[in-house]
Design a protein around this motif. Sequence first.
Motif, short mmCIF file in Angstrom:
data_model
loop_
_atom_site.label_atom_id
_atom_site.label_comp_id
_atom_site.label_asym_id
_atom_site.label_seq_id
_atom_site.Cartn_x
_atom_site.Cartn_y
_atom_site.Cartn_z
N SER A 38 0.82 -1.22 0.00
CA SER A 38 0.00 0.00 0.00
C SER A 38 0.85 1.26 0.00
N LEU A 41 1.59 2.27 -3.67
CA LEU A 41 0.48 2.46 -4.61
C LEU A 41 -0.13 3.84 -4.43
N LEU A 62 -9.01 0.08 -2.94
CA LEU A 62 -7.74 -0.48 -3.38
C LEU A 62 -7.04 -1.23 -2.24
N LEU A 65 -8.76 -4.48 -1.98
CA LEU A 65 -8.41 -5.31 -3.13
C LEU A 65 -7.03 -5.94 -2.92
N VAL A 66 -6.07 -5.14 -2.43
CA VAL A 66 -4.73 -5.68 -2.15
C VAL A 66 -4.83 -6.81 -1.13
N ARG A 69 -6.39 -9.97 -2.65
CA ARG A 69 -5.48 -10.71 -3.52
C ARG A 69 -4.43 -11.46 -2.70
N TYR A 82 -1.54 -7.16 -11.16
CA TYR A 82 -3.00 -7.11 -11.27
C TYR A 82 -3.49 -5.66 -11.24
N LEU A 83 -2.97 -4.88 -10.31
CA LEU A 83 -3.39 -3.48 -10.20
C LEU A 83 -2.93 -2.65 -11.40
N ARG A 86 -5.13 -3.37 -14.30
CA ARG A 86 -6.47 -2.79 -14.11
C ARG A 86 -6.48 -1.27 -14.19
N TYR A 87 -5.47 -0.59 -13.61
CA TYR A 87 -5.48 0.87 -13.50
C TYR A 87 -4.35 1.56 -14.28
N VAL A 91 -0.98 3.95 -11.20
CA VAL A 91 -1.28 3.50 -9.83
C VAL A 91 0.01 3.31 -9.02
#
Length: 151
Positions: A38, A41, A62, A65-66, A69, A82-83, A86-87, A91
């Motif tokens: 975190s 990000l 987020l 989500l972290v 996962r 993955y992030l 997606r973003y 990110v």
Amino acid sequence: MRRLALLILLALAAPAAAVQPDEVLADPALEARARELSQGLRCLVCRNENIDESNADLARDLRLLVRERLVAGDSDAEVIAYLVDRYGEYVLLEPPATGSTLILWVAGPALLVVALGGAAVYLRRRRAGADAAPAPLSEAERARLAEILKE
């Protein structure tokens, strides 16, 4: 003095308040990994603030989500991938210097070098112009100057 110490303690603890108690994982090792991820990000709402410190709803999503996962068994690299899928690379607080971001990494230092070079050329020309003796006055200019000084 005691109040000052309390205020300083509250100011230092303020960023940690972003992670809500209901987000914290039961496994301390997974929670430590989640906090570490975190920190790197970016909150997509708050700009240059990481999701660990942001109180925005999207940052909370987020963070969850972290953690989701990680609980599913993903490695740190898989969570980041993955992030990013997606973003986008936005990110990441520190995107890698490859591809399109390479231009951004190089542009700042390159513009600094160009600006310093331009400043050096400007100062050198200015100094050369100041050192040069002015051209002597023509006869018409001397006559006009003498006329002005008589008045």
